[in-house]
Design a protein around this motif. Sequence first.
Motif, short mmCIF file in Angstrom:
data_model
loop_
_atom_site.label_atom_id
_atom_site.label_comp_id
_atom_site.label_asym_id
_atom_site.label_seq_id
_atom_site.Cartn_x
_atom_site.Cartn_y
_atom_site.Cartn_z
N ARG A 592 29.80 -6.83 -0.88
CA ARG A 592 31.05 -6.07 -1.04
C ARG A 592 31.75 -5.88 0.30
O ARG A 592 32.94 -5.59 0.36
N TYR A 593 30.99 -5.99 1.41
CA TYR A 593 31.57 -5.83 2.74
C TYR A 593 31.92 -7.16 3.38
O TYR A 593 32.46 -7.20 4.48
N GLY A 594 31.56 -8.25 2.74
CA GLY A 594 31.82 -9.56 3.31
C GLY A 594 33.26 -9.99 3.12
O GLY A 594 33.92 -9.62 2.16
N GLY A 595 33.76 -10.78 4.02
CA GLY A 595 35.13 -11.27 3.94
C GLY A 595 35.22 -12.67 4.49
O GLY A 595 34.48 -13.56 4.09
N ALA A 596 36.12 -12.86 5.45
CA ALA A 596 36.34 -14.18 6.04
C ALA A 596 35.33 -14.43 7.15
O ALA A 596 34.77 -13.50 7.75
N ASP A 597 35.12 -15.71 7.44
CA ASP A 597 34.24 -16.07 8.55
C ASP A 597 34.81 -15.53 9.85
O ASP A 597 36.00 -15.64 10.13
#
Length: 747
Positions: A592-597
Motif C-alpha cells: 500500500r506504500y509502494g509507488g514508482a521506482d
Amino acid sequence: MALCVLLLIAIGAIRDTTPTAVSPADAPDRAFSAQRAFTQVERFAVAPHPVGTAEHARVRDYLIGELRRLGLRPEVHESVGVAPRGEQGEPVTAGRVFNIVAVIPGTAPTGRIFVTAHYDSVPEGPGANDDGAGTASAIETARALLADGTRLRNDVVFLITDAEETGLLGSEAFVRNHPLAQGRNVVLNNEARGSKGPVLMFRSTEPNASLISTFGSAAPMPVADSVYAELMKLLNNDTDFTAFQPGGMAVLDSAYANAGTLYHSVLDDPAHVDLAALQQMGDNTLALVRAFGGADLARLTTGNDLVYFNLPPGLLVRYPAWAVTPLGAVALLAALALIFLARRRGVVTLRRTLLGAALALIPIGLGVGAGVYFWDLLKMIRPELGGTATTTPYQPELLWLAVLMLAGTILVAWYALLRRRVGTAELALGMLAWVALIALGLGIVSPGASHLAAWPALGAALGGLAALRRPPRWRVLILAAGLVPGALILLPSAWNTLPTGLQYVGYAPMPLVILFGGLLLPLIETVWTRRRSPLIPLTALVVSIALIAAGLLVEPIDKEHPRRTSLAYGLDADTGKAFWLTSKAPDQWARRYGGADMTGQPPAELWGGGSKLLSPAKAAALPAPSLRVLADTTSQDERTLRVRIHSERGANMVGLRVDGDTATVRSLAVEGRSITADPAGFVFHAPGPGGAEASLTVGVTGDKIRLRVTDVSPNPSEMSALPGFIPPPDWLFLGDTKISVTKAYDI
C-alpha cells in the motif's frame, strides 16, 4: 546394507557436531554453566537496545555492574568509531561508542587473550542470541576464571564492544586508539546468526597453524571447517573480526547459525536461546582462554595455514595447506589409474568413459541451477516466506530434505536415461574424474575447501582399484569402504550448509549430494530394478514435490512466527513534502506504500542501497535538525567550516551531505575523526544531547555552500505516530525502519 551403512555414517557425522549437554546452575565454580550464563541473558536482553537509546545505556550499566560484582575493574572506553568498510556511493558510517573493557592480569604476560562479544542489538529485537549469548558467555567465563583462583600466564581481557550492528564501530575504535590493542593478542570472538545448533569456528586470521592446532586440541567440542573461511572471503558478511584483523590481532571467529529465522527479529529473545549451543560456546571459550593463557603468544604468528574439518568422534582433522595440491594430484592420478585399469580389464571403454565424464556435467549443472532458483520458487508459491533475514523458514527440516531429495531426483533421472546407453561404470568413472578435478582445482584456487572433494575422490578411486583386484563377492564391501570418506565429508557438508539459507542451496548442498550420488552409482546399480526402472526417478520426483508441499504447509505464519517487513518515512523540511519508501518487492501489507521506482538519491535523504519504491506521504509535525556554524574561514579558493548538527527530536543518528553543485569537499571530519572515503557525507550514530560537530574544507565554486542535514530514527515503535501509518498485521514485524527529517542550509 552398504548403502544404509553409508547413510548412517553420514547421520552419525552430523550428530557428532550437534551440542546436547547443558551444565546446571550448581555446576562446579571453575566450570562454565549455561544455566548461569542464561540468567544473565534474561536480565539484560529483554528489549531492543540499539546504540543511542536509554535501553542501550541500561544494558551497559548492568554489564559494568556484573563485572564489578565479580571483583573486576571495568573501564568504559568512550571513543568515535568509523566503519572499516562501507558501500560504494553511501555516506561513511561513524558514531560515538562505549566499549566495556575488563582485565584479569597475567603472571608473566607474553600477550593478551581477548574474550569479545558485542552488547548492542538491532532496533527490532532484544538480541538475546545476537549477541546476548556471546556477552553472557564472556561474563560467565570471567566468573569461572576468577573462581578457579589460578592466575594464567597471559592477561585475559574481556572486551564487550559497542555498535557492532551499526558498522563495527566499537571494535574499530578500540583497535585504532586503545593501548590494549597493541602487542600480541589472541581474540576469541563469539557471535550468533540464529538461535541454536553447533557453535562453528568459521574463520580465523592467517597464518593460522598455531591458532587452529590449539583450537583443535584444547576446545572440548571443536566444530570448524576451513571451507567456511574460504566462503567468508567471498561474502560481505562482517563481524568484529573485520575490524580486529587489520589491527594485527590473531582472531578465532565463532557463531551458531541454525534457526536463522530468528536472526535480527522480534523473537531473538531469551525464550529462544538454546542452552546446549550456549554451553558449547562457553566450554570452548573457557578452555581456549586457559590454553592460550598459558602459552607463549610470540609463537602464534609462526607456521603455515591449515586445512581443517571435523570427523567423528569429536576430532578436528588438520594438515598444512601446502599439501592440498599434491593431495588433489594424487586423487586425480588414482582416478586416472582406475580408469586405465578398468579399461585394461575390459570393464569400460575409453570413448564411453570420456562421454560419461562429459555427460556428468549435466546433473551437476542442473543441481546448481535448480538450487539457485529454489528459494525464488518457494516465494512464488508462498510469498510470505520472503520476510526473513537469512532465507530460512521456522520449520525448515522438510524443505531441507526436499533439497536433498531433489538433488537425488536429478541424479537418478540422469542415470535412468543414460545407464544403458553409456554404462554404469563409465558414468561413475566420469563423475569420479570430475570430483578429482574439482579437488585439484580447489587445491589451487581455494585450498581451505579442497578437502570436500579430495578425500572422497581418493577414497572412491582406491576402493575401485582394490575392488578390481578382488573376487566379485568382495566388491560391494570394498567399494562401500572406499566411499566412507564421501559419507563422512560430502553428505554432512551438504546438510550443515543448509542453515545458511535456502537461497544458497545451489552453491553447496545440491551439487555435493549429486557428486556423492555419482560416486555411489556402482552400488546403486546393484539394487536398480530391471523392470519399470522409470518408476525410480518418478518416485523420487513425487517424494520431492511432496516434501516441498509438506514443508510449505507446515510452515507457520502467525503472530508467534512473524515475518519481517520494511518501511521508511522521510520528510523534506524545506518543501514540506514527505515520502514512504518500501522494498522493491514489498509484501502484501507494505504494497500500500509502494509507488514508482526510486531513481537517484531519495528527496528526504533516506540513505541505504538497493532498489526501492517511493510514494507520497502526509507530512508529520517533526522538527527539522539544526545546524549551527561555529567557525567559518576563507583562504584563497578554500573555505573551512566547523558546524554542529543537532537533532531537535532526539533521533539516534544525524547526518550531513555536501551538495556537489555548490562545493567540492577536500576534507571532512566528525567529532575529531577524519572521513577519508567518500568525504561528501557521513551518518553519525549516538550523537548524544549535544549533537555532533563536523569540520570540513571545501573548494569554493560559488557564493554559498549547501549542506543537507538529516536526522534518522531507526526505531519501529516511532512509526505509529506518523500520519497515514497503518500498523502491520500481527504476522509481520517492522525491520530496517527509518524515519528521517532533512533540511538544507545555505551558508
